[in-house]
Design a protein around this motif. Structure first.
Motif, PDB file in Angstrom:
ATOM      1  N   UNK A   1       0.841  -1.192   0.000  1.00 25.24           N
ATOM      2  CA  UNK A   1       0.000   0.000   0.000  1.00 25.24           C
ATOM      3  C   UNK A   1       0.877   1.243   0.000  1.00 25.24           C
ATOM      4  N   UNK A   2       0.248   2.362  -0.226  1.00 27.19           N
ATOM      5  CA  UNK A   2       0.991   3.604  -0.296  1.00 27.19           C
ATOM      6  C   UNK A   2       0.369   4.665   0.621  1.00 27.19           C
ATOM      7  N   UNK A   3      -0.063   4.279   1.799  1.00 20.38           N
ATOM      8  CA  UNK A   3      -0.664   5.292   2.661  1.00 20.38           C
ATOM      9  C   UNK A   3       0.396   6.201   3.272  1.00 20.38           C
TER      10      UNK A   3
ATOM     11  N   UNK B   1      -1.722   1.624  13.244  1.00 19.35           N
ATOM     12  CA  UNK B   1      -2.430   0.555  13.942  1.00 19.35           C
ATOM     13  C   UNK B   1      -3.878   0.471  13.465  1.00 19.35           C
ATOM     14  N   UNK B   2      -4.510   1.626  13.254  1.00 16.60           N
ATOM     15  CA  UNK B   2      -5.888   1.624  12.753  1.00 16.60           C
ATOM     16  C   UNK B   2      -5.947   1.035  11.351  1.00 16.60           C
ATOM     17  N   UNK B   3      -4.947   1.346  10.525  1.00 15.37           N
ATOM     18  CA  UNK B   3      -4.898   0.841   9.156  1.00 15.37           C
ATOM     19  C   UNK B   3      -4.794  -0.689   9.141  1.00 15.37           C
ATOM     20  N   UNK B   4      -3.860  -1.248   9.911  1.00 11.83           N
ATOM     21  CA  UNK B   4      -3.682  -2.701   9.888  1.00 11.83           C
ATOM     22  C   UNK B   4      -4.866  -3.397  10.543  1.00 11.83           C
ATOM     23  N   UNK B   5      -5.473  -2.770  11.542  1.00  8.28           N
ATOM     24  CA  UNK B   5      -6.654  -3.351  12.176  1.00  8.28           C
ATOM     25  C   UNK B   5      -7.802  -3.434  11.180  1.00  8.28           C
ATOM     26  N   UNK B   6      -8.009  -2.371  10.424  1.00  9.00           N
ATOM     27  CA  UNK B   6      -9.073  -2.362   9.412  1.00  9.00           C
ATOM     28  C   UNK B   6      -8.766  -3.364   8.301  1.00  9.00           C
ATOM     29  N   UNK B   7      -7.519  -3.398   7.850  1.00 13.55           N
ATOM     30  CA  UNK B   7      -7.130  -4.349   6.807  1.00 13.55           C
ATOM     31  C   UNK B   7      -7.350  -5.777   7.278  1.00 13.55           C
ATOM     32  N   UNK B   8      -6.968  -6.072   8.511  1.00 11.50           N
ATOM     33  CA  UNK B   8      -7.159  -7.417   9.056  1.00 11.50           C
ATOM     34  C   UNK B   8      -8.642  -7.771   9.133  1.00 11.50           C
ATOM     35  N   UNK B   9      -9.471  -6.810   9.513  1.00 10.85           N
ATOM     36  CA  UNK B   9     -10.919  -7.033   9.562  1.00 10.85           C
ATOM     37  C   UNK B   9     -11.463  -7.378   8.182  1.00 10.85           C
TER      38      UNK B   9
END
Length: 160
Positions: free
Chosen positions: A18-20, A29-37
């Motif tokens: 990704x390129x965030x 942490x919010x990004x990986x949590x959402x991606x994992x969800x």
């Protein structure tokens, strides 16, 4: 003839690049949590980071407000959301301390030691040629327009 599959022992590997542009460990942490969800919802991954089903490579760089982007260091194979936050916080403080002392940041690959709560050098490169992105000639880029994304969103909302 051999039937041994040395590529992840026969387990498919999905790599998401990704390129965030994130400005804090909380955003990462919010990004990986959402991606994992999302991955769990789609059934493509169980998301068990502590078992190695999902790992994150985190790139960290610091800069002065309004300044040029700094040299990044990649932290490999971080295996929990909490450790992602800790690794980013430690690495940012490490880089700031080096720069404030007049030093420079070497582009390198680092590991996060969860027991010590710190990153350490894994390998350093004089040339950063291995950090360049080389597209696979057999894989076409995936580009989704807004209409396609809305169609998917509507389909997912209908199955919930």
């Amino acid at each position: 003839m051999s039937f041994v599959d040395l590529n992840r022992s026969g387990v498919a590997l999905m790599e998401i690049v990704s390129k965030p542009d994130m400005r804090s460990s909380d955003e990462a942490k919010a990004y990986i949590t959402k991606l994992r969800t999302i991955l769990r919802y789609l059934g493509t991954c169980d998301g068990n980071m502590d078992e190695g089903s999902l790992r994150a490579d985190v790139n960290v760089s610091v800069r002065k407000p309004g300044g040029e982007f700094g040299t990044r260091c990649e932290i490999k194979n971080v295996n929990s959301v909490r450790f992602i936050g800790q690794a980013i916080e430690y690495e940012a403080r490490r880089q700031i301390a080096i720069l404030e002392e007049g030093g420079t940041i070497d582009q390198e690959t680092r590991l996060f030691d969860a027991g010590k709560g710190e990153t350490r050098s894994m390998r350093s490169k004089e040339d950063a040629h291995d950090y360049r992105y080389f597209p696979d000639p057999d894989l076409l880029p995936l580009e989704f327009d807004d209409a396609f994304i809305e169609e998917l969103r509507a389909g997912l909302a209908g199955t919930a």
